[in-house]
Design an enzyme around this catalytic site. Structure first.
Site, PDB file in Angstrom:
ATOM      1  N   HIS A  81      31.015  33.099  42.490  1.00  0.00           N
ATOM      2  CA  HIS A  81      30.985  34.521  42.880  1.00  0.00           C
ATOM      3  C   HIS A  81      29.421  35.105  42.930  1.00  0.00           C
ATOM      4  CE1 HIS A  81      34.572  34.923  40.115  1.00  0.00           C
ATOM      5  NE2 HIS A  81      35.551  35.398  40.785  1.00  0.00           N
ATOM      6  N   ASP A 123      28.358  36.089  39.628  1.00  0.00           N
ATOM      7  CA  ASP A 123      27.510  34.535  38.526  1.00  0.00           C
ATOM      8  C   ASP A 123      26.331  34.805  39.193  1.00  0.00           C
ATOM      9  OD1 ASP A 123      31.011  34.940  38.624  1.00  0.00           O
ATOM     10  OD2 ASP A 123      30.739  33.331  39.498  1.00  0.00           O
ATOM     11  N   GLU A 125      44.181  33.859  46.492  1.00  0.00           N
ATOM     12  CA  GLU A 125      44.414  33.099  45.378  1.00  0.00           C
ATOM     13  C   GLU A 125      45.584  34.223  44.283  1.00  0.00           C
ATOM     14  OE1 GLU A 125      41.093  31.852  42.848  1.00  0.00           O
ATOM     15  OE2 GLU A 125      42.790  32.327  40.630  1.00  0.00           O
ATOM     16  N   GLU A 150      46.196  28.929  41.456  1.00  0.00           N
ATOM     17  CA  GLU A 150      46.067  28.697  40.119  1.00  0.00           C
ATOM     18  C   GLU A 150      47.302  28.628  38.914  1.00  0.00           C
ATOM     19  OE1 GLU A 150      42.676  30.452  38.393  1.00  0.00           O
ATOM     20  OE2 GLU A 150      43.509  30.495  36.485  1.00  0.00           O
ATOM     21  N   HIS A 186      48.362  31.194  36.718  1.00  0.00           N
ATOM     22  CA  HIS A 186      48.515  32.134  37.116  1.00  0.00           C
ATOM     23  C   HIS A 186      49.949  31.973  37.302  1.00  0.00           C
ATOM     24  CE1 HIS A 186      44.764  33.939  38.790  1.00  0.00           C
ATOM     25  NE2 HIS A 186      44.629  33.250  37.811  1.00  0.00           N
ATOM     26  N   ASP A 217      46.275  35.224  30.569  1.00  0.00           N
ATOM     27  CA  ASP A 217      44.942  33.251  31.698  1.00  0.00           C
ATOM     28  C   ASP A 217      43.837  33.238  30.401  1.00  0.00           C
ATOM     29  OD1 ASP A 217      44.547  32.682  33.402  1.00  0.00           O
ATOM     30  OD2 ASP A 217      44.062  33.563  34.380  1.00  0.00           O
ATOM     31  N   ASP A 271      42.862  30.343  30.944  1.00  0.00           N
ATOM     32  CA  ASP A 271      41.549  29.356  31.319  1.00  0.00           C
ATOM     33  C   ASP A 271      41.692  28.423  30.721  1.00  0.00           C
ATOM     34  OD1 ASP A 271      42.079  30.878  33.853  1.00  0.00           O
ATOM     35  OD2 ASP A 271      40.773  32.262  33.245  1.00  0.00           O
TER      36      ASP A 271
HETATM   37  C1  XUL Z   1      40.639  34.773  37.735  1.00  0.00           C
HETATM   38  C2  XUL Z   1      40.325  34.173  38.571  1.00  0.00           C
HETATM   39  C3  XUL Z   1      39.396  34.196  39.172  1.00  0.00           C
HETATM   40  C4  XUL Z   1      39.435  33.649  41.207  1.00  0.00           C
HETATM   41  C5  XUL Z   1      38.073  33.886  41.758  1.00  0.00           C
HETATM   42  O1  XUL Z   1      41.918  35.055  37.249  1.00  0.00           O
HETATM   43  O2  XUL Z   1      41.282  32.897  38.527  1.00  0.00           O
HETATM   44  O3  XUL Z   1      38.303  33.845  38.402  1.00  0.00           O
HETATM   45  O4  XUL Z   1      39.766  31.909  40.799  1.00  0.00           O
HETATM   46  O5  XUL Z   1      37.632  35.043  41.683  1.00  0.00           O
HETATM   47 CO    CO Z   2      40.592  31.056  39.823  1.00  0.00          CO
END
Ligand code: XUL
Ligand code: CO
Length: 430
Positions: free
Chosen positions: A99, A102, A230, A266, A269, A305, A307
């Site tokens: 992004h 970042d 996404e 994802e 998600h 989430d 991650d």
């Molecule tokens: C947030 C997410 C983001 C996107 C990109 O949950 O997955 O990091 O992948 O903005």
């Molecule tokens: Co993502």
């Protein structure tokens, strides 16, 4: 060279016999599967934000990571870029994603932020040329800064819509300049906190207009990559408009964009939306909008989430099975939108988290390919629907079907779905 990863050299494929942590045990970039190198099948990508920009906070505590590039100036951004490309080379990951927020510190106004992004884009271009690392996708962070707290494209304030549109333009320009293969839109704040203050129809129309303008701009500048949405159902908002694949597809249809926009799916998600990852993948493939994946997992207890890096070969195999059924990646790839746990402070943790994830993905991918080649699931699926092959029943009117069914001496009986037998079959490969 920085000294952040000192003592760690480019990782190699070893084999299962060694207990050396600093090598791959399953992922061999050059291994040929179905006539293609594993690297070209999996198309691994590192997420710049989690690995280099995330400070390690959680809802109860702030920063745990101390990185030498954590500063609010361009010197920090340049050092961060140096370390990032050193990590890509150590790992041998062919792609990265980022992004705007970042990679550069926020400026005092839009122009300064954009100029800083351009400076980093030039630095990236030189590093990409030198290393061969490529950009899987670029994206705009339209969610961290407080100006986006009530949404970006769907903000009640047109000035924020405008700021968001200008930001996306600048990020699409950067992505194109770097030869990015996709551009992603994740609408983290495109949703609501409470319906009491929300005009759903108005916000939906704004989102549709915004996406239409993004697609127009893509064609105007001749960006050859794919535009990807996404989906995510919630977090940070209570309800996010891009809830899941089916919802996104309905939205794309409404604005005539279903041939223009695909999805970046994802794992975490999908789980938040109450689906499995393979459900979302199969749905996207069935609707013709499959694009790319963010391969990270959620903790199944915490309900948000998290991650995390993938660690479950069977889950990963079922996901890649759907990717392979969809024909594999074209512009897409496997992006690790995954972060360390906040206690994992060492530079080694950053490397080994990716090593583990790449190995699990390689294992899962090879299992998926073996299942598809063996054909057990596809044969069973095809046999299950055999009655429909060459059958015109669906186009016949109810009256003619009714007469036929009335003439039957014996009603049709149920047939086994054979679920456990198919699960046993999957267990043989995973
Ligand atoms: C947030 C997410 C983001 C996107 C990109 O949950 O997955 O990091 O992948 O903005
Ligand atoms: Co993502």
């Amino acid at each position: 060279m920085t000294d952040f990863f000192k003592g760690i050299s480019k990782l190699k494929f070893a084999d299962l016999e060694t207990d050396d942590e600093f090598c791959f045990h399953h992922y061999d970039a050059d291994e040929m599967v179905a006539g293609k190198r594993m690297e070209d099948h999996l198309r691994f990508s590192v997420a710049y934000w989690h690995s280099f920009a995330w400070p390690g906070g959680d809802p109860f505590g702030g920063q745990t990571f101390e990185r030498p590039w954590f500063s609010d100036d361009m010197a920090g951004a340049r050092l961060k870029a140096d370390v990032a490309f050193e990590m890509f080379e150590i790992l041998g990951t062919p792609y990265f994603c980022f992004h705007d927020a970042d990679v550069r510190p926020e400026g005092s106004n839009f122009a300064e932020s954009e100029d800083r992004l351009k400076e980093i884009t030039d630095i990236f271009a030189a590093k990409m040329e030198a290393t061969g690392v490529k950009l899987l996708w670029g994206t705009a962070n339209l969610f961290s800064n407080r100006r986006f707290m009530s949404g970006a494209a769907t903000n009640p304030d047109p000035d924020i819509y405008a700021y968001s549109a200008a930001t996306v333009k600048s990020c699409m320009d950067a992505t194109k300049a770097l030869g990015g293969e996709n551009y992603v839109l994740w609408g983290g704040r495109e949703g609501y906190e409470t319906l009491l203050n929300t005009d759903l129809a108005q916000e939906r129309a704004q989102a549709g207009a915004f996406l239409s303008r993004v697609v127009e701009y893509k064609h105007k500048i001749g960006f050859k990559g794919a535009i990807l949405i996404e989906p995510k159902p919630q977090e940070p908002t209570k309800h996010q408009y891009d809830y899941d694949v089916a919802t996104v597809y309905g939205f794309l249809k409404e604005y005539g964009l279903e041939k223009e926009v695909q999805v970046n799916l994802e794992q975490g998600h999908a789980i938040l939306a109450g689906h499995s990852f393979e459900h979302e993948l199969a749905m996207a493939s069935a609707l013709g909008i499959f694009g790319s994946i963010d391969m990270n997992r959620n903790d199944y207890q915490s309900g948000w989430d998290t991650d995390q890096f993938p660690d479950n070969p069977r889950e990963v195999a079922l996901a890649y099975y759907e990717v392979l059924r969809a024909g594999g990646f074209t512009t897409g790839g496997t992006n690790f939108d995954a972060k360390l746990r906040r206690q994992s402070l060492d530079p080694e943790d950053l490397i080994l988290s990716h090593v583990g994830a790449m190995d699990v993905c390689a294992r899962g991918f090879k299992a998926a390919h073996a299942m598809l080649e063996d054909g057990g699931l596809e044969n069973a699926r095809s046999a299950r629907y055999a009655g429909w092959h060459g059958n015109d029943l669906a186009s016949r009117d109810l009256g003619s079907i009714h007469s036929e069914v009335r003439g039957q001496a014996v009603p049709p009986g149920p047939k086994s779905g054979r679920q456990e037998r198919l699960e046993n079959y999957v267990s043989r490969f995973t």
